[in-house]
Design an enzyme around this catalytic site. Sequence first.
Site, PDB file in Angstrom:
ATOM      1  N   LYS A 104     110.688   7.662   5.260  1.00 18.24           N
ATOM      2  CA  LYS A 104     109.388   7.889   5.650  1.00 18.24           C
ATOM      3  C   LYS A 104     108.421   6.544   5.851  1.00 18.24           C
ATOM      4  O   LYS A 104     108.577   5.895   5.365  1.00 18.24           O
ATOM      5  CB  LYS A 104     108.819   8.513   4.471  1.00 18.24           C
ATOM      6  N   SER A 126     103.690  15.419   2.145  1.00 15.34           N
ATOM      7  CA  SER A 126     103.429  14.859   3.167  1.00 15.34           C
ATOM      8  C   SER A 126     104.638  14.228   3.722  1.00 15.34           C
ATOM      9  O   SER A 126     104.575  13.794   4.740  1.00 15.34           O
ATOM     10  CB  SER A 126     102.563  13.620   2.686  1.00 15.34           C
ATOM     11  N   SER A 158     104.447  15.653  -2.603  1.00 14.52           N
ATOM     12  CA  SER A 158     104.856  15.347  -1.279  1.00 14.52           C
ATOM     13  C   SER A 158     106.291  15.113  -1.073  1.00 14.52           C
ATOM     14  O   SER A 158     106.508  15.181   0.204  1.00 14.52           O
ATOM     15  CB  SER A 158     104.321  14.089  -0.798  1.00 14.52           C
TER      16      SER A 158
END
Length: 494
Positions: A111, A191, A215
Amino acid sequence: IQSMSNNKNDLINGFEDEISIFLKTRYDKIKNLIIEKSIPQIQKSVSKGKFSYYELTLFYWSRIHLIVFDKEEYLNSIISINENALSEAKLRDKNITPNVNSIYGIPILLKDNIGFEGLATTAGAYSLKDNFTQDAHIVDTLENLGAIILGKSNLSEWANYFCLGCPNGYSAMGGQTLNPYGRKILDTGGSSSGSGVATASNLSSVSLGSETSGSILSPSSSNSLVGMKPTIGHVSRSGIVPISSTLDTAGPMTKFVIDNIIVYNSIIGFDNNDSYSKTTSSIDLEKVFNSSLKDKKLGYYRNYYKNDSIYKLNVDLLKNNGAELYELNPKSVQLNDFRKLLDEDMRRDLVSYLDDYGNTRLEVKDVASIIEFNSLDSIERSPYGQGIFRGILNNPFSDEKLYDSRESLLSSGNLYYDQSFEKYELDAVLSINNYGAGYAAAAHNPCLTVPMGFRKNNQPAGLTFIGKSGNEQILYELGYSYEKVSKKRKAPNN
């Protein structure tokens, strides 16, 4: 949908010939040995000489090329590619591991809030587009174990703590991430949106996400994946762009439970630079492999069972395979000041991150300067506004108030789950997707979500096991046993 700040043509710049030759000569021959295969299956194929780590890495590069540049199939799940990945894979091929449960030689996506020296760490934000920094602690650990950093995945900008009402999976640097189970129709979750979409689409073997509250669980559930949100402190946060030093953690996102365990075992470990860090034991694979659902004590929510047919089906499946099920109707517990705690942590923690890890040439140094920077060109830098960031600057906490809020939230989170755990001596509580993630975050409890099927609109759903702090071993045993009998993971079409 497309990023105005990042040219996707740069992703494979200089490697077009290698990809073109591979697509013509090897891609179709090894495709079925890689797509939807677990790490142990891939390691066995490498050890038998069916393909090399170099070919494995080039396979994912080629697949990224096929999807990213197809106007009918692109997903915007990748922000950047590690141009050294192929050369690193060649080095791994000189010492092929005999351990099938190893991360050695396996490509992994990060990420894009996780520091990696070879690529900018942007958190999806234009203001961090030149944030070339050092490896995060967990990246050092992965590389020392022989993992191959494939690249960076898209995310909800600033880990979904930036704009109000903006869609999951949008960032200025990555554009709008699209769900492969329903492009431009279904939510990607957030996210860690790009990590979820890319892993589900077989653009990488596995990926890392991060979670403050939901997330990892949300995009894993939305993309038919296994996602682990660990106990706070089991996985280092050093070198990761923060929201909250109180609640943040990184964690693995994978197609199978065994892969999740392999990644988890590879990233845990004590870190002197993380104030919450604690030493923890690796997951015992023998216990996982020999586990079953028989006599496991699980709590389920009556309202979910009554109103969600997929949840009901899977609760019944657990019961039919020997688990003891207890209906839960927990008393309401308020998480007072949850948002304000996140505001205050980010106001402080972002300054600390930029001081300790940020590139010294950045034009921004705190939330206020980022707001000002983005306001110079809001169309490119903040098209959905900066509502959350602007709110962070209102009514800051004193040190004493911040301490009290942390203690209060931890107490409230524990109260919410402990009333069920203690009453029935539960091994885990069963939830859906990221439902209840706020309470688990406040309590520092680990959560493991595993695919449990699909809605009528083809939206994947996850069955989420929530355990007591430090009980990842039990969650993995439950997840592995459930996965064996449920087998609900399904790859997207195409």
